[in-house]
Design a protein around this motif. Structure first.
Motif, PDB file in Angstrom:
ATOM      1  N   SER A  43       0.870  -1.176   0.000  1.00 47.30           N
ATOM      2  CA  SER A  43       0.000   0.000   0.000  1.00 47.30           C
ATOM      3  C   SER A  43       0.902   1.219   0.000  1.00 47.30           C
ATOM      4  O   SER A  43       1.813   1.323   0.826  1.00 47.30           O
ATOM      5  N   LEU A  44       0.664   2.115  -0.950  1.00 51.09           N
ATOM      6  CA  LEU A  44       1.483   3.317  -1.090  1.00 51.09           C
ATOM      7  C   LEU A  44       0.615   4.551  -0.913  1.00 51.09           C
ATOM      8  O   LEU A  44      -0.513   4.598  -1.418  1.00 51.09           O
ATOM      9  N   TYR A  45       1.154   5.531  -0.226  1.00 44.58           N
ATOM     10  CA  TYR A  45       0.481   6.800   0.006  1.00 44.58           C
ATOM     11  C   TYR A  45       1.463   7.908  -0.348  1.00 44.58           C
ATOM     12  O   TYR A  45       2.515   8.006   0.274  1.00 44.58           O
ATOM     13  N   TYR A  46       1.112   8.712  -1.338  1.00 45.15           N
ATOM     14  CA  TYR A  46       2.009   9.777  -1.779  1.00 45.15           C
ATOM     15  C   TYR A  46       1.447  11.120  -1.338  1.00 45.15           C
ATOM     16  O   TYR A  46       0.283  11.429  -1.600  1.00 45.15           O
ATOM     17  N   LYS A  47       2.274  11.911  -0.661  1.00 46.00           N
ATOM     18  CA  LYS A  47       1.884  13.263  -0.245  1.00 46.00           C
ATOM     19  C   LYS A  47       2.679  14.256  -1.086  1.00 46.00           C
ATOM     20  O   LYS A  47       3.833  14.535  -0.778  1.00 46.00           O
ATOM     21  N   PRO A  48       2.085  14.765  -2.156  1.00 50.00           N
ATOM     22  CA  PRO A  48       2.831  15.649  -3.047  1.00 50.00           C
ATOM     23  C   PRO A  48       3.280  16.938  -2.377  1.00 50.00           C
ATOM     24  O   PRO A  48       4.309  17.493  -2.757  1.00 50.00           O
ATOM     25  N   GLU A  49       2.569  17.404  -1.370  1.00 48.49           N
ATOM     26  CA  GLU A  49       2.956  18.664  -0.742  1.00 48.49           C
ATOM     27  C   GLU A  49       4.289  18.589  -0.012  1.00 48.49           C
ATOM     28  O   GLU A  49       4.987  19.592   0.129  1.00 48.49           O
ATOM     29  N   ASP A  50       4.681  17.397   0.445  1.00 48.65           N
ATOM     30  CA  ASP A  50       6.004  17.269   1.081  1.00 48.65           C
ATOM     31  C   ASP A  50       6.925  16.301   0.342  1.00 48.65           C
ATOM     32  O   ASP A  50       8.060  16.083   0.745  1.00 48.65           O
ATOM     33  N   GLY A  51       6.422  15.714  -0.760  1.00 48.58           N
ATOM     34  CA  GLY A  51       7.261  14.861  -1.596  1.00 48.58           C
ATOM     35  C   GLY A  51       7.632  13.530  -0.970  1.00 48.58           C
ATOM     36  O   GLY A  51       8.638  12.939  -1.343  1.00 48.58           O
ATOM     37  N   HIS A  52       6.827  13.038  -0.036  1.00 51.90           N
ATOM     38  CA  HIS A  52       7.124  11.763   0.608  1.00 51.90           C
ATOM     39  C   HIS A  52       6.132  10.682   0.200  1.00 51.90           C
ATOM     40  O   HIS A  52       4.956  10.958  -0.034  1.00 51.90           O
ATOM     41  N   VAL A  53       6.655   9.467   0.133  1.00 49.35           N
ATOM     42  CA  VAL A  53       5.840   8.288  -0.105  1.00 49.35           C
ATOM     43  C   VAL A  53       5.878   7.461   1.177  1.00 49.35           C
ATOM     44  O   VAL A  53       6.946   7.185   1.724  1.00 49.35           O
ATOM     45  N   TYR A  54       4.714   7.096   1.660  1.00 46.72           N
ATOM     46  CA  TYR A  54       4.591   6.254   2.847  1.00 46.72           C
ATOM     47  C   TYR A  54       4.079   4.899   2.373  1.00 46.72           C
ATOM     48  O   TYR A  54       3.260   4.832   1.452  1.00 46.72           O
ATOM     49  N   TYR A  55       4.579   3.833   2.976  1.00 45.50           N
ATOM     50  CA  TYR A  55       4.171   2.506   2.523  1.00 45.50           C
ATOM     51  C   TYR A  55       3.879   1.569   3.677  1.00 45.50           C
ATOM     52  O   TYR A  55       4.355   1.762   4.798  1.00 45.50           O
ATOM     53  N   VAL A  56       3.067   0.547   3.368  1.00 51.01           N
ATOM     54  CA  VAL A  56       2.765  -0.549   4.285  1.00 51.01           C
ATOM     55  C   VAL A  56       2.960  -1.822   3.484  1.00 51.01           C
ATOM     56  O   VAL A  56       2.336  -2.006   2.436  1.00 51.01           O
ATOM     57  N   LEU A  57       3.841  -2.691   3.963  1.00 51.70           N
ATOM     58  CA  LEU A  57       4.133  -3.952   3.275  1.00 51.70           C
ATOM     59  C   LEU A  57       3.542  -5.106   4.064  1.00 51.70           C
ATOM     60  O   LEU A  57       3.744  -5.201   5.283  1.00 51.70           O
ATOM     61  N   ASN A  58       2.818  -5.957   3.361  1.00 51.68           N
ATOM     62  CA  ASN A  58       2.168  -7.119   3.970  1.00 51.68           C
ATOM     63  C   ASN A  58       1.337  -6.746   5.188  1.00 51.68           C
ATOM     64  O   ASN A  58       1.214  -7.522   6.141  1.00 51.68           O
ATOM     65  N   GLY A  59       0.783  -5.547   5.167  1.00 44.56           N
ATOM     66  CA  GLY A  59      -0.126  -5.123   6.233  1.00 44.56           C
ATOM     67  C   GLY A  59       0.522  -4.786   7.554  1.00 44.56           C
ATOM     68  O   GLY A  59      -0.162  -4.469   8.512  1.00 44.56           O
ATOM     69  N   GLU A  60       1.875  -4.835   7.631  1.00 44.55           N
ATOM     70  CA  GLU A  60       2.494  -4.604   8.933  1.00 44.55           C
ATOM     71  C   GLU A  60       3.801  -3.823   8.923  1.00 44.55           C
ATOM     72  O   GLU A  60       4.129  -3.157   9.895  1.00 44.55           O
ATOM     73  N   ILE A  61       4.573  -3.876   7.875  1.00 46.16           N
ATOM     74  CA  ILE A  61       5.862  -3.190   7.829  1.00 46.16           C
ATOM     75  C   ILE A  61       5.639  -1.821   7.213  1.00 46.16           C
ATOM     76  O   ILE A  61       5.133  -1.702   6.099  1.00 46.16           O
ATOM     77  N   THR A  62       6.021  -0.765   7.939  1.00 51.52           N
ATOM     78  CA  THR A  62       5.784   0.585   7.463  1.00 51.52           C
ATOM     79  C   THR A  62       7.108   1.337   7.284  1.00 51.52           C
ATOM     80  O   THR A  62       8.113   1.000   7.886  1.00 51.52           O
ATOM     81  N   GLY A  63       7.044   2.360   6.463  1.00 52.56           N
ATOM     82  CA  GLY A  63       8.209   3.201   6.243  1.00 52.56           C
ATOM     83  C   GLY A  63       7.864   4.323   5.300  1.00 52.56           C
ATOM     84  O   GLY A  63       6.712   4.482   4.887  1.00 52.56           O
ATOM     85  N   ASP A  64       8.872   5.111   4.954  1.00 55.00           N
ATOM     86  CA  ASP A  64       8.649   6.194   4.017  1.00 55.00           C
ATOM     87  C   ASP A  64       9.957   6.542   3.326  1.00 55.00           C
ATOM     88  O   ASP A  64      11.038   6.149   3.782  1.00 55.00           O
ATOM     89  N   PHE A  65       9.846   7.273   2.218  1.00 53.40           N
ATOM     90  CA  PHE A  65      11.013   7.763   1.498  1.00 53.40           C
ATOM     91  C   PHE A  65      10.608   9.002   0.715  1.00 53.40           C
ATOM     92  O   PHE A  65       9.439   9.246   0.468  1.00 53.40           O
ATOM     93  N   HIS A  66      11.614   9.794   0.368  1.00 56.17           N
ATOM     94  CA  HIS A  66      11.387  11.010  -0.412  1.00 56.17           C
ATOM     95  C   HIS A  66      11.305  10.648  -1.891  1.00 56.17           C
ATOM     96  O   HIS A  66      12.156   9.936  -2.402  1.00 56.17           O
ATOM     97  N   ALA A  67      10.252  11.126  -2.539  1.00 60.93           N
ATOM     98  CA  ALA A  67      10.047  10.811  -3.957  1.00 60.93           C
ATOM     99  C   ALA A  67      10.821  11.766  -4.847  1.00 60.93           C
ATOM    100  O   ALA A  67      11.055  12.871  -4.555  1.00 60.93           O
TER     101      ALA A  67
END
Length: 67
Positions: A43-67
């Motif tokens: 699951s990917l969530y992109y916030k264009p206003e701050d340029g970050h992508v937030y993710y959830v892998l297999n429903g439990e592992i979360t993180g983010d990175f700058h796009a």
């Protein structure tokens, strides 16, 4: 037949190719010693206003990175 989907986001004159988001997450997954076949959901969530992508892998592992 597999349908190909291309999603591009444009925000304040900048265009982002979302296909790179999935590639980034897959590389992270593999770098942690996991196999791609074990990645069941992304699951990917992109916030264009701050340029970050937030993710959830297999429903439990979360993180983010700058796009």
């Amino acid at each position: 037949m597999v349908m190909q989907v291309n999603l591009h986001v444009e925000f304040q004159g900048k265009q982002v190719d979302t296909a790179g988001f999935v590639d980034h997450v897959k590389e992270y997954w593999k770098s942690e010693g996991n196999k791609i076949k074990d990645l069941k959901s992304v699951s990917l969530y992109y916030k264009p206003e701050d340029g970050h992508v937030y993710y959830v892998l297999n429903g439990e592992i979360t993180g983010d990175f700058h796009a």
